[in-house]
Design a protein around this motif. Structure first.
Motif, PDB file in Angstrom:
ATOM      1  N   LEU A  31       4.624  -6.562  13.352  1.00 25.52           N
ATOM      2  CA  LEU A  31       3.344  -5.583  13.577  1.00 25.52           C
ATOM      3  C   LEU A  31       3.843  -4.771  15.024  1.00 25.52           C
ATOM      4  N   LEU A  32       4.066  -4.916  16.337  1.00 24.12           N
ATOM      5  CA  LEU A  32       4.169  -3.896  16.931  1.00 24.12           C
ATOM      6  C   LEU A  32       4.455  -2.939  16.366  1.00 24.12           C
ATOM      7  N   LEU A  33       5.810  -3.226  16.242  1.00 25.09           N
ATOM      8  CA  LEU A  33       6.507  -1.374  15.748  1.00 25.09           C
ATOM      9  C   LEU A  33       5.281  -0.512  14.937  1.00 25.09           C
ATOM     10  N   ALA A  34       4.880  -1.237  13.747  1.00 19.54           N
ATOM     11  CA  ALA A  34       3.506  -0.816  13.080  1.00 19.54           C
ATOM     12  C   ALA A  34       2.609   0.319  13.818  1.00 19.54           C
ATOM     13  N   SER A  35       1.946  -0.919  14.532  1.00 21.73           N
ATOM     14  CA  SER A  35       0.997  -0.236  15.650  1.00 21.73           C
ATOM     15  C   SER A  35       1.128   0.852  16.793  1.00 21.73           C
ATOM     16  N   TYR A  60       6.710   5.247   7.448  1.00 22.72           N
ATOM     17  CA  TYR A  60       7.450   4.132   8.440  1.00 22.72           C
ATOM     18  C   TYR A  60       6.325   3.293   8.083  1.00 22.72           C
ATOM     19  N   VAL A  61       5.207   3.156   8.652  1.00 22.88           N
ATOM     20  CA  VAL A  61       4.535   2.238   8.020  1.00 22.88           C
ATOM     21  C   VAL A  61       4.108   1.310   6.251  1.00 22.88           C
ATOM     22  N   ILE A  64       8.993   1.816   5.774  1.00 23.33           N
ATOM     23  CA  ILE A  64      10.495   0.859   6.688  1.00 23.33           C
ATOM     24  C   ILE A  64       9.689   0.029   7.289  1.00 23.33           C
ATOM     25  N   VAL A  65       8.501  -0.259   7.782  1.00 16.18           N
ATOM     26  CA  VAL A  65       7.808  -1.851   8.549  1.00 16.18           C
ATOM     27  C   VAL A  65       7.660  -2.793   7.382  1.00 16.18           C
ATOM     28  N   VAL A  66       7.024  -2.104   6.117  1.00 16.82           N
ATOM     29  CA  VAL A  66       7.452  -2.525   5.231  1.00 16.82           C
ATOM     30  C   VAL A  66       8.685  -3.913   3.949  1.00 16.82           C
ATOM     31  N   LEU A  67       9.384  -2.897   4.345  1.00 15.70           N
ATOM     32  CA  LEU A  67      10.452  -3.663   3.528  1.00 15.70           C
ATOM     33  C   LEU A  67      11.626  -4.338   4.673  1.00 15.70           C
TER      34      LEU A  67
ATOM     35  N   GLY B  66      13.240  11.119   6.860  1.00 20.18           N
ATOM     36  CA  GLY B  66      13.579  10.606   5.217  1.00 20.18           C
ATOM     37  C   GLY B  66      15.074  10.204   5.568  1.00 20.18           C
ATOM     38  N   VAL B  67      15.455  10.530   6.736  1.00 21.65           N
ATOM     39  CA  VAL B  67      17.477  10.683   6.868  1.00 21.65           C
ATOM     40  C   VAL B  67      17.469   8.846   7.514  1.00 21.65           C
ATOM     41  N   GLY B  68      15.931   8.390   8.690  1.00 24.32           N
ATOM     42  CA  GLY B  68      15.716   7.724   9.239  1.00 24.32           C
ATOM     43  C   GLY B  68      15.493   5.868   8.530  1.00 24.32           C
ATOM     44  N   ALA B  69      14.694   6.625   6.830  1.00 27.24           N
ATOM     45  CA  ALA B  69      14.529   5.778   6.267  1.00 27.24           C
ATOM     46  C   ALA B  69      15.393   5.186   5.381  1.00 27.24           C
TER      47      ALA B  69
END
Lengths: 160, 99
Positions: A31-35, A60-61, A64-67, B66-69
């Motif tokens: 969650l901190l990464l998301a902020s 990202y939010v 990636i963070v949700v994943l 994108g590549v980061g994801a």
């Protein structure tokens, strides 16, 4: 106004980044990464890169963070904390400080104060992306496809 | 704000990421540190792109996001496979290739 926003966002990003790295509970770390990622999106808005701020929040939010959060919640055994030894902390602190000083030496070597900020529009990005960088764009799509196929193969147990 | 402030802030954030990679033992924590380093570099690229009036920086940032994801998805799967094989994601315990 801009400098006030810069300092607020800077303090938020540094504090959230440090706590996301050193926190003990992985769920709160994410969650901190998301902020942290949201504060970086704020920097993009401050730099008038509005499209990139949008992409940052979406990918990202929203991605990636949700994943990572789903991974943590589906496999709770991943959410454990291992305490590093004292030697590791001192060594890591020393090396990262050395790296920071090195980067700042690079910054002082160039006369960067001469440049003024300008404005770049979304249409200019699009026209460059779909003409000069179109091949890179296509190759990027292929990379995403390869990652998707690779993940499916690994998850199914390596039966090609 | 002058350009040098953005660059100094990204240098600090990148060093924080280096610190996390060097000290943390949970593989997912190391992944989080990687993400922080990636974002610091992206901030540098966007700052340079805006101050130098060069569009290439922003397009490069699009590709790195994108590549980061893709990298995060791949790394997560690798962490899962490591967890299935070794029953732990403690990076100090995973010593298959010790000499």
């Amino acid at each position: 106004m801009e400098s006030v926003l810069f300092w607020i966002l800077g303090v938020i990003s540094i504090i959230t980044a440090f706590n996301a790295i050193t926190g003990k509970n992985l769920f709160y770390n994410l969650l901190l990464l998301a902020s942290f990622v949201l504060s970086i999106a704020g920097f993009y808005l401050l730099l008038e890169a509005d499209f990139l701020a949008l992409v940052q929040v979406l990918i990202y939010v929203g991605g990636i963070v949700v994943l990572l959060l789903f991974a943590i919640m589906l496999v709770p055994k991943l959410n454990v904390h291992f305490t590093s030894s004292f030697f590791t902390w001192v060594g890591g602190l020393f090396l990262s400080l050395l790296f920071f000083i090195l980067l700042n030496l690079f910054l002082e070597a160039f006369p960067l104060a001469l440049y003024e900020k300008g404005h770049i529009t979304l249409g200019a990005i699009a026209s460059l992306l779909f003409t000069e960088y179109f091949l890179a764009f296509e190759i990027f799509g292929v990379i995403l496809l390869i990652v998707m196929v690779g993940i499916v193969i690994i998850v199914r147990g390596g039966e090609f | 704000m002058p350009l040098i402030y953005y660059l100094a802030l990204s240098a600090l954030l990148f060093s924080l990421g280096v610190f996390g990679v060097l000290t943390q033992r949970n593989a997912i924590n190391v992944l989080i540190s990687f993400e922080i380093m990636l974002n610091a570099v992206n901030l540098t690229l966007v700052a340079f792109s805006q101050f130098f009036q060069l569009l290439k920086g922003q397009i490069f940032v699009l590709f790195t996001i994108g590549v980061g994801a893709a990298e995060v998805a791949m790394a997560l799967i690798i962490i899962f496979v490591i967890f299935k094989t070794f029953k732990t994601i403690d990076l100090d315990e995973i010593k298959l290739m010790r000499g």
